[in-house]
Scaffold this motif. Structure first.
Motif, PDB file in Angstrom:
ATOM      1  N   PHE A  69       0.847  -1.199   0.000  1.00  0.00           N
ATOM      2  CA  PHE A  69       0.000   0.000   0.000  1.00  0.00           C
ATOM      3  C   PHE A  69       0.884   1.252   0.000  1.00  0.00           C
ATOM      4  N   ALA A  70       1.936   1.229   0.813  1.00  0.00           N
ATOM      5  CA  ALA A  70       2.865   2.380   0.856  1.00  0.00           C
ATOM      6  C   ALA A  70       3.473   2.611  -0.528  1.00  0.00           C
ATOM      7  N   ASP A  71       3.832   1.532  -1.211  1.00  0.00           N
ATOM      8  CA  ASP A  71       4.408   1.675  -2.566  1.00  0.00           C
ATOM      9  C   ASP A  71       3.395   2.302  -3.526  1.00  0.00           C
ATOM     10  N   HIS A  72       2.135   1.850  -3.430  1.00  0.00           N
ATOM     11  CA  HIS A  72       1.098   2.436  -4.292  1.00  0.00           C
ATOM     12  C   HIS A  72       0.943   3.930  -4.022  1.00  0.00           C
ATOM     13  N   LEU A  73       0.884   4.279  -2.734  1.00  0.00           N
ATOM     14  CA  LEU A  73       0.719   5.706  -2.397  1.00  0.00           C
ATOM     15  C   LEU A  73       1.869   6.530  -2.957  1.00  0.00           C
ATOM     16  N   ALA A  74       3.083   5.992  -2.807  1.00  0.00           N
ATOM     17  CA  ALA A  74       4.284   6.754  -3.187  1.00  0.00           C
ATOM     18  C   ALA A  74       4.489   6.826  -4.704  1.00  0.00           C
ATOM     19  N   THR A  75       3.813   5.965  -5.441  1.00  0.00           N
ATOM     20  CA  THR A  75       4.004   5.963  -6.904  1.00  0.00           C
ATOM     21  C   THR A  75       2.735   6.484  -7.590  1.00  0.00           C
ATOM     22  N   THR A  76       1.798   5.581  -7.867  1.00  0.00           N
ATOM     23  CA  THR A  76       0.578   6.019  -8.571  1.00  0.00           C
ATOM     24  C   THR A  76      -0.243   6.989  -7.719  1.00  0.00           C
ATOM     25  N   GLY A  77      -0.173   6.853  -6.390  1.00  0.00           N
ATOM     26  CA  GLY A  77      -0.922   7.761  -5.516  1.00  0.00           C
ATOM     27  C   GLY A  77      -0.519   9.208  -5.761  1.00  0.00           C
ATOM     28  N   VAL A  78       0.792   9.422  -5.906  1.00  0.00           N
ATOM     29  CA  VAL A  78       1.297  10.776  -6.167  1.00  0.00           C
ATOM     30  C   VAL A  78       1.015  11.160  -7.625  1.00  0.00           C
ATOM     31  N   GLU A  79       1.279  10.205  -8.547  1.00  0.00           N
ATOM     32  CA  GLU A  79       1.075  10.512  -9.981  1.00  0.00           C
ATOM     33  C   GLU A  79      -0.385  10.885 -10.281  1.00  0.00           C
ATOM     34  N   TRP A  80      -1.305  10.187  -9.626  1.00  0.00           N
ATOM     35  CA  TRP A  80      -2.729  10.440  -9.896  1.00  0.00           C
ATOM     36  C   TRP A  80      -3.278  11.597  -9.050  1.00  0.00           C
ATOM     37  N   GLY A  81      -2.437  12.191  -8.229  1.00  0.00           N
ATOM     38  CA  GLY A  81      -2.854  13.359  -7.451  1.00  0.00           C
ATOM     39  C   GLY A  81      -3.628  13.049  -6.186  1.00  0.00           C
ATOM     40  N   LEU A  82      -3.520  11.810  -5.684  1.00  0.00           N
ATOM     41  CA  LEU A  82      -4.232  11.482  -4.437  1.00  0.00           C
ATOM     42  C   LEU A  82      -3.438  11.846  -3.199  1.00  0.00           C
ATOM     43  N   LEU A  83      -2.130  11.969  -3.373  1.00  0.00           N
ATOM     44  CA  LEU A  83      -1.259  12.302  -2.244  1.00  0.00           C
ATOM     45  C   LEU A  83      -0.227  13.309  -2.742  1.00  0.00           C
ATOM     46  N   GLY A  84      -0.038  14.361  -1.976  1.00  0.00           N
ATOM     47  CA  GLY A  84       0.948  15.373  -2.383  1.00  0.00           C
ATOM     48  C   GLY A  84       2.356  14.832  -2.203  1.00  0.00           C
ATOM     49  N   PRO A  85       3.283  15.151  -3.124  1.00  0.00           N
ATOM     50  CA  PRO A  85       4.654  14.642  -2.988  1.00  0.00           C
ATOM     51  C   PRO A  85       5.313  15.080  -1.683  1.00  0.00           C
ATOM     52  N   ARG A  86       4.847  16.208  -1.141  1.00  0.00           N
ATOM     53  CA  ARG A  86       5.443  16.686   0.113  1.00  0.00           C
ATOM     54  C   ARG A  86       5.088  15.801   1.309  1.00  0.00           C
ATOM     55  N   GLU A  87       4.134  14.897   1.098  1.00  0.00           N
ATOM     56  CA  GLU A  87       3.750  13.972   2.188  1.00  0.00           C
ATOM     57  C   GLU A  87       4.660  12.748   2.268  1.00  0.00           C
ATOM     58  N   LEU A  88       5.502  12.546   1.236  1.00  0.00           N
ATOM     59  CA  LEU A  88       6.309  11.312   1.197  1.00  0.00           C
ATOM     60  C   LEU A  88       7.267  11.171   2.383  1.00  0.00           C
ATOM     61  N   PRO A  89       7.892  12.265   2.864  1.00  0.00           N
ATOM     62  CA  PRO A  89       8.789  12.094   4.021  1.00  0.00           C
ATOM     63  C   PRO A  89       8.057  11.700   5.301  1.00  0.00           C
ATOM     64  N   ARG A  90       6.723  11.721   5.292  1.00  0.00           N
ATOM     65  CA  ARG A  90       5.976  11.283   6.477  1.00  0.00           C
ATOM     66  C   ARG A  90       4.860  10.301   6.102  1.00  0.00           C
ATOM     67  N   LEU A  91       5.150   9.570   5.037  1.00  0.00           N
ATOM     68  CA  LEU A  91       4.157   8.639   4.478  1.00  0.00           C
ATOM     69  C   LEU A  91       3.624   7.644   5.510  1.00  0.00           C
ATOM     70  N   TRP A  92       4.549   7.051   6.272  1.00  0.00           N
ATOM     71  CA  TRP A  92       4.142   6.048   7.263  1.00  0.00           C
ATOM     72  C   TRP A  92       3.578   6.704   8.513  1.00  0.00           C
ATOM     73  N   SER A  93       4.382   7.604   9.102  1.00  0.00           N
ATOM     74  CA  SER A  93       4.013   8.107  10.430  1.00  0.00           C
ATOM     75  C   SER A  93       2.752   8.952  10.423  1.00  0.00           C
ATOM     76  N   ARG A  94       2.567   9.803   9.384  1.00  0.00           N
ATOM     77  CA  ARG A  94       1.432  10.715   9.405  1.00  0.00           C
ATOM     78  C   ARG A  94       0.246  10.225   8.588  1.00  0.00           C
ATOM     79  N   HIS A  95       0.431   9.142   7.856  1.00  0.00           N
ATOM     80  CA  HIS A  95      -0.679   8.668   7.026  1.00  0.00           C
ATOM     81  C   HIS A  95      -1.040   7.219   7.358  1.00  0.00           C
ATOM     82  N   ILE A  96      -0.136   6.284   7.028  1.00  0.00           N
ATOM     83  CA  ILE A  96      -0.523   4.869   7.158  1.00  0.00           C
ATOM     84  C   ILE A  96      -0.690   4.465   8.629  1.00  0.00           C
ATOM     85  N   LEU A  97       0.310   4.756   9.448  1.00  0.00           N
ATOM     86  CA  LEU A  97       0.228   4.312  10.856  1.00  0.00           C
ATOM     87  C   LEU A  97      -0.770   5.146  11.642  1.00  0.00           C
TER      88      LEU A  97
END
Ligand SMILES: C[S@@+](CC[C@H](N)C(=O)[O-])C[C@H]1O[C@@H](n2cnc3c(N)ncnc32)[C@H](O)[C@@H]1O
Length: 222
Positions: free
Chosen positions: A38-66
């Motif tokens: 799921f983290a890989d999807h968010l970081a790749t197509t999630g960002v490409e399709w505009g569902l997640l801002g690229p600026r969220e990647l440094p906190r992908l786990w702590s502020r989103h998934i976990l």
């Protein structure tokens, strides 16, 4: 040296994506591989399709998934959970991974986001997930949930207005909220009364595992 642990050799770190915190394996247990996918999807197509801002990647786990997954402790196996305004599957997908017996219905209004959710749920083979393209207000008489979850969708009064009609008797609204939750509770006083909900219970979750614990407001139909 194992390249996955080297700051220069790990492609995820080079791309600025947060490394998986230790708490992830504790929270997801044997299903950690699904959370990683799921983290890989968010970081790749999630960002490409505009569902997640690229600026969220440094906190992908702590502020989103976990931050979302810690809500799993508030659910039961028998719950049918409507994740309202699911967007990138948050909190619905981390909850479905952490609680394979609980049924999750991801309710999302935007077609493109629904397509992304379908692609991800199919890839992860999440059998406990169903995706519904609708505005939640259109689902009255069509869906009944024991729990409605919501993160970053609307203010508490609007969530109450939208979600109470799709909750069964004794159903619960679980809203992830930020630091201003007390103000939101005050602004929702009339709605809480009008919709006959219990006074909000404030849960602080993940205090041991997350740098910023998750605040969840729980309101129950009476
Ligand atoms: C800011 S995003 C948050 C997404 C996700 N919950 C998260 O925490 O990342 C809000 C989402 O709610 C969806 N949405 C807005 N109004 C809605 C409604 N009435 N019914 C269902 N979804 C709605 C939007 O399309 C959008 O995907």
């Amino acid at each position: 040296m194992d390249s996955t642990h080297s700051p220069t050799g790990n492609p995820r770190e080079r791309a600025g994506i947060e490394s998986e915190p230790e708490a992830a394996a504790e929270i997801f247990g044997a299903r950690i591989d699904l959370a990683r996918r799921f983290a890989d999807h968010l970081a790749t197509t999630g960002v490409e399709w505009g569902l997640l801002g690229p600026r969220e990647l440094p906190r992908l786990w702590s502020r989103h998934i976990l931050n979302c997954a810690v809500m799993a402790e508030l659910l039961e196996d028998t719950d049918v959970v409507g994740d309202i305004g699911s967007g990138a599957g948050l909190p619905g997908i981390p909850l479905a991974i952490a609680r394979p017996k609980t049924r999750l219905v991801l309710v999302e209004a935007m077609e493109r986001r629904v397509e992304w959710l379908q692609m991800v749920a199919a890839d992860l083979q999440l059998e406990n997930v169903r995706i519904v393209r609708a505005r939640v207000e259109e689902l009255v008489d069509a869906e009944i949930f024991t729990v409605a979850t919501a993160r970053a969708v609307k203010s508490l009064p609007v969530l109450i207005e939208w979600c109470t009609p799709v909750l069964g008797p004794d159903g619960r609204l679980l809203a992830i909220k930020g630091q201003s939750y007390e103000t939101e509770i005050k602004k929702a006083a009339k709605h809480i009364k009008r919709y006959r909900l219990s006074p909000p219970k404030v849960h602080t979750l993940g205090a041991e595992s997350l740098e910023i614990p998750t605040t969840v407001l729980e309101l129950r139909r009476r």
